[in-house]
Motif scaffolding. Sequence first.
Motif: not given
Length: 194
Positions: A27-55
Motif C-alpha cells: 500500500g505504501h508504494l503509491l504514497d508518493d506517486w506523481e499525479g495521484l490525488g489519492f487512492k483508497t484501498y477498499l475491500m468488501r466482505e460477504r455478509g459485512v455491511n450488507g455486501s453480497p460479495v468478497n471484493q
Amino acid sequence: MLAMQYELTLPADYDMGVIRGRVARVGHLLDDWEGLGFKTYLMRERGVNGSPVNQYAPFYLWNTVEGMNSFLWEGAFQGLSHDFGRPSVRQWTGIAYEESGAVGAPGRVAVRRRQPVPEGVELAGFMAGAVGETERLAGEEGAVFAAAVVDTARWELVHFSLWGHETPKAEGEVFEVLHVSAPGRERLARGRQW
C-alpha cells in the motif's frame, strides 16, 4: 480531475486476510506517486455491511492523466494483473470534490453510490445537483471528503465519500478502508469542476 476504479470480485470462501496482507505489504508504494490525488484501498466482505460479495475495489482520484497512465502502463498495475488477472478499469470525469475539516483523519469506511443520469434531464441542472450533494456529504459529521464523478459513455453518476467512523451519513455500497495514499490531495481542485 479523473476518477478510476477496478473491482476484483473473489470467491465466497476467499480468505480476505490475503487482501489485507497484500495492502499492508504494498500500500505504501503509491504514497508518493506523481499525479495521484489519492487512492483508497477498499475491500468488501460477504455478509459485512450488507455486501453480497468478497471484493477488492480501490478507488482513485487523479490530478493528471500522465500519473494515471504511468500507473497503468509502467508496472504498478501489472503486479495486480499478474496475481489476479487484468480487471476492467472504469474511468469517470470529475464533477466536484470537497473536503471537510477532518481531511487529515484516517478513513475507516468509504461509500460509493451509483445512479443513472436520466434520459431527457437538463444536464447542467442535474450536475449542479451532484455538486450540491458533494457539498452536503463533505459537511456531514465524520466525513473526510466527498467527490462526484460521471461516466458519459454509460451516463452514470457516482458519489464517493470517505468517512472517519463506521456510521457514514451516506447511502450506497459500504467499503472497509485498508489504506489511503494521498500524495497530491492538496492539489485536487475543490468545488465544481466546470
